[in-house]
Design an enzyme around this catalytic site. Structure first.
Site, PDB file in Angstrom:
ATOM      1  N   ILE A 528       0.814  -1.218   0.000  1.00 14.86           N
ATOM      2  CA  ILE A 528       0.000   0.000   0.000  1.00 14.86           C
ATOM      3  C   ILE A 528       0.843   1.262   0.000  1.00 14.86           C
ATOM      4  O   ILE A 528       0.323   2.356   0.056  1.00 14.86           O
ATOM      5  CB  ILE A 528      -1.007   0.042   1.173  1.00 14.86           C
ATOM      6  N   GLY A 532       8.806   6.092   4.603  1.00 11.27           N
ATOM      7  CA  GLY A 532      10.208   6.120   4.977  1.00 11.27           C
ATOM      8  C   GLY A 532      10.568   4.753   5.502  1.00 11.27           C
ATOM      9  O   GLY A 532       9.719   4.028   5.995  1.00 11.27           O
ATOM     10  N   ASP A 645      10.642  15.084   9.048  1.00 15.14           N
ATOM     11  CA  ASP A 645      10.232  14.802   7.670  1.00 15.14           C
ATOM     12  C   ASP A 645       8.725  15.008   7.510  1.00 15.14           C
ATOM     13  O   ASP A 645       8.010  14.140   7.038  1.00 15.14           O
ATOM     14  CB  ASP A 645      10.645  13.380   7.273  1.00 15.14           C
TER      15      ASP A 645
END
Ligand SMILES: *[C@@H]1O[C@H](CO)[C@@H](O)[C@H](O)[C@H]1NC(C)=O
Ligand SMILES: *[C@@H]1O[C@H](CO)[C@@H](O)[C@H](O)[C@H]1NC(C)=O
Ligand SMILES: *[C@@H]1O[C@H](CO)[C@@H](O)[C@H](O)[C@H]1NC(C)=O
Ligand SMILES: *[C@@H]1O[C@H](CO)[C@@H](O)[C@H](O)[C@H]1NC(C)=O
Ligand SMILES: *[C@@H]1O[C@H](CO)[C@@H](O)[C@H](O)[C@H]1NC(C)=O
Length: 880
Positions: A528, A532, A645
């Site tokens: 899916i 990271g 991030d």
């Protein structure tokens, strides 16, 4: 503060009646602040409260007091502690591993409690970050609590148990308590009690030596998953969901009792009545089952006449150190302290040099009952070979009849002298044969390996030759230690230990078996996404819960322990706007993380996709949710977590477009090469704050920058850095042909465009054209202003996330962008458009962005970052 009070309060009187040693008049003079509450800017030292033996806080009915105490009446180690008044028993201490002297002080400020030693160095603190402290109170249950203005608890001593649990206190699954070294030295020793999802277990250096469920007085009531352990007036209980009893130990009704992990390593429950203690429960009851009861390699013989066992050394071994109760081989070989030759440069101690010294039949080892054998049907030489190649292995037990091989792991303990006739366990200890040097002392006394009862330990020193021998041996041992390194001695669990017990690390989420997850994901069939750290698969657990299973591929941390420590931190972070970690799997080299499944996928797919347009209200809610999640990471949990991030790919959406941030807290799991990359740039270009590139300090403000960039994308509905020609519906005249943010080449750097439109007050130009008229200029203005404030070049000018939440919620005024700290966007935008023209020729979007970031790097840092210019765009966007 210490004015004399004329009438002592009833509280004080009550307290005095239970402490007859205190002179009434003294107490009157110092008029101690005896109450259940004290308020900030309180400072106290032992000497100040010497009249009450250090007590400065008393619970409402006087059951408990908080004091600066010196257990065992010694004058060296002082602690901040909670004491049960009637029995004068300490039930909690703050600074158990960092005692202070009598000149040390306890300070309460609006930040929290700190304990400082005589030099003013902080030895311990409890500094809650949620809000400021209004008072410190001691509850009737013995819980020391920091509360805020609204009496909401900010910190409780019950959440940090030491070695004792009192009535009303709960020990949750995953938490451990540790025994103290001695009655006067409260520092943590090697015995731990932990709660698993089905049992209470005791461990020593990671090795289990007792389980509650095996005790004859423990009654297993149900198979529910245990949530916590508690004691009350009728017994000891492990309770599951809705208070269902899983295991109980029924005890006679008592008003006061404590459960404690004793300095001996035994788990005891004692009640106090009529002025005396009464032991009600002890595990293990056979003290020979305690891992270190007779010291290293000591032999423990249970004594039917008394509860104190008899200690001696097994044959082939003799006493080598009187005070530490340690046995060593008599043949001149020696036992390893660290089972591998990690630090010594001598070649003697490699695994091939290891040999095995038999301790013979008739012994058992505490962990044999609790660990699975390495294997069955092996012959002895294979069993030993396995141990030789294993750094955590100090010896083996071999069962001749079944060919089972048990490891002695992590640290060498005592042996149980077994009277069980069926025992055909053969014990071997890994030794290294002494190098060429001849140990005369050993050989001369080699045959003196007589058994020494405990009494003999006291008598032995009277024999001069024995003392000489002992000194000689200690000297020899030192010499060997210095030669072979003892740095591993005393360390817990070696990292190579295969079966790491979960409870050793508090707060670890559920541990899955690889097989379980393989079945749940149907052999990792439904891919899916690639977040990271690795690919993500959809799975369904047997209870029908849908999960996302992340296979971590770029793993840096090798040790399971380090991995689990990180996982425990992440697993303990719960917030509606953070994706919840449900569990993990760490088997062999496989590392999987199991997250709750988000049925709407990630924000980038919905925002930049071709599906239905995200409505303004939904966008606003996503912005608010993301801000709340980040604010929690930055200041809501015990340990500040910088995400590093933040980008639409890491913002997942659940029902009703509720935003949840994923991938937080994983930075420490990166491999060393990656984490050095991480220290320079972990984030993704476009969301990278300028400080990444100028090697300034990375802080939570770095996330604020990325959040600001995401906010702009939410407003515009497209990527900040985008080729205009690829933008689906950007109005031709909306970009303003005079603006430097777009050039003739059809490129636009949206943050710069936003700055220009802000300067001109034309906010509607910025809104996603797909929203048409379903948004007002004023609403866009607010979000854009917040976004611009978040991307200020100067990190200190960016608001923190808590303030951002306040602005979005409308509780605090919107911030005004400071143009002088946004001018870098003009430069950034120009580079972007120039470089993009080159990129366009290459026809590769990635190359554009890469060269853009690269040009920015070299320009901003004056070329000092040229070393990173070989990095691919892949690397620039962080470890993917
Ligand atoms: C405690 O002291 C600090 C610094 O001296 C001061 O700012 C604060 O107002 C004081 N708090 C109280 C409750 O007195
Ligand atoms: C907080 O608790 C203390 C003592 O229990 C009480 O005196 C005080 O009124 C409480 N304050 C609030 C705001 O509830
Ligand atoms: C102690 O706890 C158990 C389990 O929750 C409960 O059944 C029992 O009634 C409690 N006893 C008392 C005296 O509260
Ligand atoms: C032990 O087993 C291994 C492999 O099964 C075999 O190679 C070895 O010869 C055996 N050793 C003895 C002493 O039987
Ligand atoms: C192990 O058992 C075998 C028989 O199964 C026996 O012949 C052998 O002597 C035993 N070894 C030891 C060391 O006792």
């Amino acid at each position: 503060m210490f004015l004399a009070s004329v009438t002592p309060s009833p509280l004080l009187m009550g307290f005095l009646s239970v402490l007859p040693t205190i002179f009434f008049s003294c107490a009157l003079v110092s008029a101690l602040p005896f109450s259940e509450l004290i308020y900030p800017n309180f400072t106290g030292s032992y000497l100040q409260f010497i009249d009450t033996s250090g007590a400065f806080l008393l619970s409402r009915n006087g059951t408990y007091k908080a004091a600066i105490c010196n257990p065992d009446a010694q004058k060296i180690n002082f602690y901040l502690c909670v004491i049960h008044v009637a029995s004068n028993t300490m039930v909690w201490s703050a600074n158990r591993n960092h005692p202070f002297s009598e000149a040390g002080k306890v300070n309460l400020t609006s930040k929290g409690i700190t304990v400082v030693d005589e030099t003013g160095d902080e030895v311990w603190s409890a500094l809650p970050t949620q809000s400021s402290v209004n008072a410190l109170l001691l509850s009737e249950m013995g819980n020391l609590v920091l509360v805020d203005q609204a009496n909401i608890s900010l910190w409780e001593s019950f959440q940090y148990p030491t070695d004792t649990i009192v009535i009303g206190q709960r020990l949750p699954v995953g938490m451990t308590i540790s025994s103290a070294v001695s009655a006067s030295d409260l520092s943590t020793s090697d015995y731990r009690l932990g709660l698993t999802s089905s049992d209470v277990i005791l461990q020593w250096h990671g090795q289990t030596y007792w389980k509650l469920s095996m005790d004859t007085s423990a009654y297993t009531n149900s198979g529910y998953t245990v949530e916590f352990m508690t004691i009350n007036r009728t017994g000891l209980y492990l309770l599951g969901r809705n208070g269902s009893v899983v295991i109980q130990v029924a005890l006679a009704s008592a008003d006061f009792r404590i459960a404690k992990l004793d300095t001996s390593g035994q788990f005891t429950v004692n009640s106090f009545s009529n002025g005396r203690w009464n032991q009600e429960f002890v595990g293990p009851s056979d003290s020979c089952r305690l891992p270190y009861v007779c010291g290293r390699i000591g032999q423990c013989l249970a004594n039917s006449a008394s509860s104190t066992p008899t200690c001696s050394c097994p044959s082939n071994f003799h006493l080598v150190s009187l005070n530490s109760n340690t046995c060593g081989p008599i043949d001149g070989s020696f036992v390893l302290f660290s089972a591998c030759n990690s630090s010594n440069n001598g070649s003697q101690v490699d695994s091939s040099a290891a040999s095995y010294l038999a301790i013979g039949y008739g012994y058992d080892y505490f962990s044999n009952d609790f660990s699975k054998p390495l294997n069955y049907g092996l012959n002895l030489s294979v069993c030993q070979e396995v141990c030789s190649g294993d750094c955590s292995c100090f010896g083996v037990f071999y069962e001749n009849s079944s060919g089972s091989c048990y490891k002695i792991e992590n640290k060498l303990g005592s042996f149980i002298s077994s009277t069980d006739g069926d025992n055909d366990l053969l014990g071997y200890i890994k030794v290294v044969v002494a190098p060429s040097t001849n140990f005369d002392g050993n050989n001369n006394s080699g045959d003196q390996s007589q058994k020494f009862p405990v009494v003999a330990l006291v008598l032995l020193p009277s024999t001069a030759c024995c003392i000489l021998f002992a000194i000689g041996f200690v000297w020899l041992r030192r010499w060997r230690i210095s030669k072979f390194g003892e740095e591993k001695l005393g360390l817990p669990n070696s990292p190579s230990s295969e079966e790491l017990d979960a409870f050793h690390i508090p707060g670890l989420p559920r541990r899955f078996d690889y097989k379980e997850l393989e079945v749940a994901t149907d052999k990792f069939k439904t891919h899916i996404g690639s977040g990271g750290f690795g690919a993500v698969y959809k799975g369904v657990l047997p209870d029908k819960t849908v999960v996302a299973v992340k296979k971590i591929t770029n793993l840096g941390i090798q040790g399971k322990r380090d991995f689990c420590t990180e996982i425990a931190v992440i697993g303990n972070i719960h917030h509606v706007n953070l994706v919840k970690l449900k569990g993990f799997c760490a088997q062999g080299r496989v590392r999987l993380l199991v997250y709750e499944y988000m049925n709407h996928g990630s924000l980038d797919r919905i925002l930049f996709g071709t599906g239905p347009v995200l409505e303004w209200q939904e966008r606003f809610n996503i912005a608010l949710g993301t801000a709340r999640g980040l604010a929690y990471l930055h200041s809501g949990c015990e340990q500040k977590i910088i995400h590093c991030d933040i980008k639409p790919e890491n913002i997942l959406l659940h029902d009703d477009f509720q935003a949840k941030i994923s991938d937080f807290g994983l930075s420490k799991l990166l491999s060393p090469e990656q984490s050095s990359l991480f220290t320079t740039m972990r984030g993704t270009r476009g969301y990278l704050a300028p400080e990444w590139l100028t090697s300034s300090a990375i802080s939570e403000k770095t996330d604020v920058y990325s959040f600001g960039m995401v906010l702009l994308e939410l407003v515009s509905g497209r990527k900040n850095c985008l080729l205009r020609t690829q933008s689906h519906s950007l109005d031709d005249d909306s970009s303003g042909s005079h603006s430097s943010s777009s050039s003739g080449s059809g490129l636009i750097y949206f943050p710069l465009f936003a700055l220009e439109m802000h300067e001109r007050g034309k906010y509607l130009e910025l809104a996603d054209p797909r929203l048409e008229n379903r948004v007002t200029s004023q609403e866009v203005e607010r979000l854009v202003q917040v976004a611009l404030c978040c991307v200020h070049e100067e990190p200190s000018l960016r608001p923190n996330m808590v303030a951002v939440v306040g602005m979005l919620e409308g509780r605090i005024p919107f911030c005004q962008p400071r143009v002088e700290s946004l001018n870098f966007l003009r430069f950034y935008g120009r580079r972007f458009t120039e470089d993009s023209i080159i990129g366009e020729e290459n026809g590769s979007n990635n190359a554009i962005l890469y060269s853009q970031a690269n040009a920015f790097l070299t320009t901003v840092a004056g070329g000092s970052y040229r070393s990173v210019s070989y990095m691919s765009s892949q690397q620039v966007s962080g470890p993917r």
